[in-house]
Structure formats: C-alpha cells, structure tokens
Scaffold this active site. Structure first.
Site, PDB file in Angstrom:
ATOM      1  N   LYS A 203       4.972  -2.614  -4.746  1.00 12.19           N
ATOM      2  CA  LYS A 203       6.346  -2.108  -4.745  1.00 12.19           C
ATOM      3  C   LYS A 203       7.288  -3.301  -4.715  1.00 12.19           C
ATOM      4  O   LYS A 203       7.273  -4.090  -3.773  1.00 12.19           O
ATOM      5  CB  LYS A 203       6.584  -1.206  -3.535  1.00 12.19           C
ATOM      6  CG  LYS A 203       8.021  -0.699  -3.458  1.00 12.19           C
ATOM      7  CD  LYS A 203       8.213   0.309  -2.351  1.00 12.19           C
ATOM      8  CE  LYS A 203       9.658   0.771  -2.291  1.00 12.19           C
ATOM      9  NZ  LYS A 203       9.874   1.758  -1.212  1.00 12.19           N
ATOM     10  N   ARG A 213      18.830   5.674  -3.184  1.00  9.24           N
ATOM     11  CA  ARG A 213      19.459   5.410  -1.881  1.00  9.24           C
ATOM     12  C   ARG A 213      20.693   6.277  -1.693  1.00  9.24           C
ATOM     13  O   ARG A 213      21.069   6.592  -0.563  1.00  9.24           O
ATOM     14  CB  ARG A 213      19.751   3.914  -1.735  1.00  9.24           C
ATOM     15  CG  ARG A 213      18.461   3.120  -1.631  1.00  9.24           C
ATOM     16  CD  ARG A 213      18.655   1.617  -1.581  1.00  9.24           C
ATOM     17  NE  ARG A 213      17.361   0.935  -1.640  1.00  9.24           N
ATOM     18  CZ  ARG A 213      17.213  -0.366  -1.792  1.00  9.24           C
ATOM     19  NH1 ARG A 213      18.276  -1.145  -1.918  1.00  9.24           N
ATOM     20  NH2 ARG A 213      16.004  -0.893  -1.827  1.00  9.24           N
ATOM     21  N   LYS A 229      15.675  -5.873   0.821  1.00  5.55           N
ATOM     22  CA  LYS A 229      14.349  -5.586   1.378  1.00  5.55           C
ATOM     23  C   LYS A 229      13.339  -6.647   0.961  1.00  5.55           C
ATOM     24  O   LYS A 229      12.131  -6.390   0.912  1.00  5.55           O
ATOM     25  CB  LYS A 229      13.902  -4.175   0.949  1.00  5.55           C
ATOM     26  CG  LYS A 229      14.863  -3.064   1.410  1.00  5.55           C
ATOM     27  CD  LYS A 229      14.268  -1.668   1.233  1.00  5.55           C
ATOM     28  CE  LYS A 229      15.214  -0.605   1.801  1.00  5.55           C
ATOM     29  NZ  LYS A 229      14.628   0.756   1.743  1.00  5.55           N
ATOM     30  N   GLU A 245      -1.662  -7.669  -3.185  1.00  7.74           N
ATOM     31  CA  GLU A 245      -1.271  -6.490  -2.393  1.00  7.74           C
ATOM     32  C   GLU A 245      -2.142  -5.280  -2.740  1.00  7.74           C
ATOM     33  O   GLU A 245      -2.570  -4.528  -1.865  1.00  7.74           O
ATOM     34  CB  GLU A 245       0.199  -6.128  -2.671  1.00  7.74           C
ATOM     35  CG  GLU A 245       1.206  -6.999  -1.940  1.00  7.74           C
ATOM     36  CD  GLU A 245       1.349  -6.600  -0.464  1.00  7.74           C
ATOM     37  OE1 GLU A 245       0.581  -5.750   0.011  1.00  7.74           O
ATOM     38  OE2 GLU A 245       2.235  -7.142   0.205  1.00  7.74           O
ATOM     39  N   LYS A 260       5.386   0.282  -8.633  1.00 10.95           N
ATOM     40  CA  LYS A 260       6.750   0.805  -8.601  1.00 10.95           C
ATOM     41  C   LYS A 260       7.753  -0.331  -8.612  1.00 10.95           C
ATOM     42  O   LYS A 260       7.579  -1.264  -7.841  1.00 10.95           O
ATOM     43  CB  LYS A 260       6.906   1.638  -7.328  1.00 10.95           C
ATOM     44  CG  LYS A 260       8.309   2.132  -7.060  1.00 10.95           C
ATOM     45  CD  LYS A 260       8.367   2.751  -5.698  1.00 10.95           C
ATOM     46  CE  LYS A 260       9.804   3.153  -5.433  1.00 10.95           C
ATOM     47  NZ  LYS A 260      10.026   3.632  -4.107  1.00 10.95           N
TER      48      LYS A 260
HETATM   49  C1  PBG Z   1      11.926   3.894   0.520  1.00 16.94           C
HETATM   50  C2  PBG Z   1      11.749   4.387  -0.851  1.00 16.94           C
HETATM   51  C3  PBG Z   1      12.513   3.992  -1.929  1.00 16.94           C
HETATM   52  C4  PBG Z   1      12.073   4.721  -3.026  1.00 16.94           C
HETATM   53  C5  PBG Z   1      11.029   5.542  -2.610  1.00 16.94           C
HETATM   54  N1  PBG Z   1      10.830   5.319  -1.244  1.00 16.94           N
HETATM   55  C6  PBG Z   1      13.679   3.067  -2.018  1.00 16.94           C
HETATM   56  C7  PBG Z   1      13.666   1.795  -1.316  1.00 16.94           C
HETATM   57  O1  PBG Z   1      12.627   1.162  -1.129  1.00 16.94           O
HETATM   58  O2  PBG Z   1      14.751   1.392  -0.924  1.00 16.94           O
HETATM   59  C8  PBG Z   1      12.684   4.583  -4.381  1.00 16.94           C
HETATM   60  C9  PBG Z   1      12.472   5.691  -5.321  1.00 16.94           C
HETATM   61  C10 PBG Z   1      13.411   5.709  -6.465  1.00 16.94           C
HETATM   62  O3  PBG Z   1      14.249   4.813  -6.679  1.00 16.94           O
HETATM   63  O4  PBG Z   1      13.334   6.683  -7.234  1.00 16.94           O
HETATM   64  N2  PBG Z   1      10.875   3.915   1.374  1.00 16.94           N
END
Ligand code: PBG
Length: 335
Positions: A203, A213, A229, A245, A260
């Site tokens: 990720k 968000r 992050k 990872e 992702k």
């Molecule tokens: C957070 C999370 C995120 C997404 C899924 N779970 C956003 C982030 O890491 O800030 C993003 C999904 C999307 O953008 O469609 N745990």
C-alpha cells in the site's frame, strides 16, 4: 498493374479481422465475479449521502446498505468491503470507538451477513475512521509519528471483534510492521480460525486516496486531505521494498495479498503475481475512480469504455480480484 503485396509471412491483423476472431484470441476477460465493491456506511435512517468527489458513490445507512449488497449479489458480485463514516463525537486521539462492542461497522456486518450469508464481507482494520488526526493508528508519546506496536495491539482486538460479528475477511490497511502475524495469532487464539486475512500488503502513500478521505471523514477530522502517511505507507518510488512487504505478509499468514492503488502500479501487480502463489487483489482507489468520472463528466472520455479498459489492464497485470467503485455498473454491463 498488380497491386503492391508485401512478401511477409506474419500478418498479425488476421487475428483481428472480425468480432468472432477477436473473441477467440481474447486473453483477458472481466466478469462480475472479479469484483469486490467498497461501500460506505453511516449511522441513522437518513437518505443516501452522495460524496461530491466520488460521483455516483453514496454513504448508506445500514438498511440501505443491505439493499445495495443484495443488488450487488444479484448482479454476481461476490464480495463487499465495508467502511464506516463516523460522527465526530465518536472520534478521539486514540480511536477508542474502534473497539466499541456496538460500533457501526459491527452492526453493519451483522445486518449484511444476516440478510446475505453467502456474500463475502470484508472490513478494514485500521483506525483512521476513529481518530481525530486521521491516522491509521495511535500516535507516539510526543505525537510525531504513529506508534507501531501499540497500534497493532489495538488492531488485533478490532480484528477479533469484526470476526465475531461475522466478517469473512479482515483487511488490515494500516501498514504497521508485524500486524498480519499478530492478527492471525489473535484470531486463532479466539477460535476464529476460519476468518481470513486480506492484507493491504503493498500500500503506497498515494495522492489518489483524497476522495476516500472525504468519504470516511478522515480529511475533515484532520483538517486536510493530504494526510502524511509516509512513515508507514510505501514510497511510490520503491519496487523492491513493496515486494519485501508482500513477502512478509505472506510469511505472516495473509490469505490474499493486495496492491494499492492499482492503475499507477501495474508493474507492482505483475511482480507480486509472479512472486507468490497466493491470490492477488488490487484496489482501484477513489482517486482513480474520480479521475475517470471527472473526465467523463466533462465529455473528454467515454465512461463505459474507460472504466472497462482501466479494469481490464489491472486484471491483465495479474490481479485475481479487484476492489473498485465501478463494481456494480461493471457487473451490470457485463451480464
Ligand atoms: C485507510 C484506507 C485508505 C483507503 C482504504 N483504507 C486511505 C488512506 O490510507 O488514507 C483508500 C481507499 C481509496 O482511496 O479508495 N486505512
């Protein structure tokens, strides 16, 4: 006069002459069963709340969520991934509402599994919907970073609660070190050996999460959509690190490994596909969806063709399943 004829033995266009030939040689095909639909849930009995930055996507109350799940199941979509949007009053620094026995997400899971026991239900394991700062975990004492081990301890308890509510998969999206092994152990210790783990393994710290968000309210809580992050999510520049990872999550017991975002990371999807025998998922995230919707709204891209091509590319790269906000429309289009 004889017309000009090349003296070549290979004419690849022979295999593209008409729809029937093209269909015979088609290498990748999308089907409704490829998709996992991410869905947002809110408390109360209100009407669906459209999300401005994700045209066509709304947050549903629990009853409407169940209806949406039924419609998806009918179209052949086998799985949903649920995300709660909480009222501000449930958020604090430590994200303690994540461990409420009566949390919205748990009520949502119970309702969906009761109505549709055969539908695969997944939930996110991370604290961002629950924290005022919008980070995926609790902060260190000086507030300068997300605390790894303290966060993992909370996530293990969260995973057990979700499992007891009936989820088929918990999906840790936090990117803390060691969380997959810790969650697997906690689930097993609680007798939840049948609950699987879909790990957000590769990720990346991506700008494409902005609309999400908005959807879960972590941007509003933190006062910014560009939450930093980078101390836990991967650097988009790094390929080898992503594979490291993935290998760790596999070794720690992840059942499905995820990459992702998807569209900008097709090389990573392909490499992960070749590096493991586990199923590989890819998440076409909110920003990828929003880009296509925005261009289509302006009349600059054809919505149906662009979304199809974007998802086809993700599958061709090696994804066995795709989380996408287009799941419902795609399933309807394909069936
Ligand atoms: C957070 C999370 C995120 C997404 C899924 N779970 C956003 C982030 O890491 O800030 C993003 C999904 C999307 O953008 O469609 N745990």
């Amino acid at each position: 006069m004889a017309s000009f004829q090349l003296d070549i033995s290979h004419r690849p266009r022979r295999l593209r002459r008409n729809p029937a030939v093209r269909s015979l040689v088609e290498e990748t095909r999308l089907r409704p069963a490829d998709f996992i639909a991410p869905l947002f849930v809110v408390d109360g009995n209100g009407a669906p709340e459209p999300i401005d930055s994700m045209p066509g996507v709304s947050r549903f109350n629990v009853a409407d969520l169940v209806k949406e799940c039924r419609a998806l199941a009918k179209l052949g979509v086998p799985a949903v991934a649920l995300f709660p949007k909480l009222d501000k009053k449930f958020k604090n620094d430590a994200g303690t509402a994540a461990l409420d026995e009566d949390a919205l997400i748990l009520r949502a899971v119970r309702a969906v599994k009761k109505a549709l026991p055969g539908l695969v239900v997944m939930t996110d394991i991370a604290l961002d919907p629950y924290t005022t700062h919008g980070h995926d975990g609790v902060l260190t004492a000086d507030g300068s970073d997300v605390a790894n081990d303290a966060t993992v301890e909370i996530l293990t308890r969260m995973a057990v609660l979700h499992s007891q509510a009936g989820v088929d998969f918990v999906a840790p999206s936090d990117m803390m070190d060691g969380r997959i092994g810790a969650i697997r152990s906690a689930l097993d210790a609680a007798g939840r050996t049948e609950t699987a783990i879909m790990a957000y393994s590769a990720k990346f710290a991506s700008a494409y999460y902005g609309p999400f968000r908005d959807a879960v309210g972590s941007a509003a809580a933190a006062g910014t959509r560009s939450l930093d992050k980078r101390t836990y999510q991967l650097n988009p520049a790094n390929r080898r690190e992503a594979l490291t990872e993935v290998a760790l999550d596999e070794a720690e017991g992840a059942d499905i490994l995820m990459v992702k975002p998807a569209g900008a990371y097709l090389d990573i999807i392909r490499e992960v596909r070749e590096a493991t025998r586990r199923p590989v998922a890819a998440y076409q995230v909110s920003g990828e969806y929003a880009q296509i919707q925005a261009a289509a709204r302006l009349g600059w891209l054809d919505l149906e063709r662009t979304r199809h091509e974007s998802l086809l590319a993700i599958k061709r790269a090696g994804a066995d399943m795709i989380l996408t906000y287009f799941a419902k429309e795609m399933a309807a289009q394909l069936s």
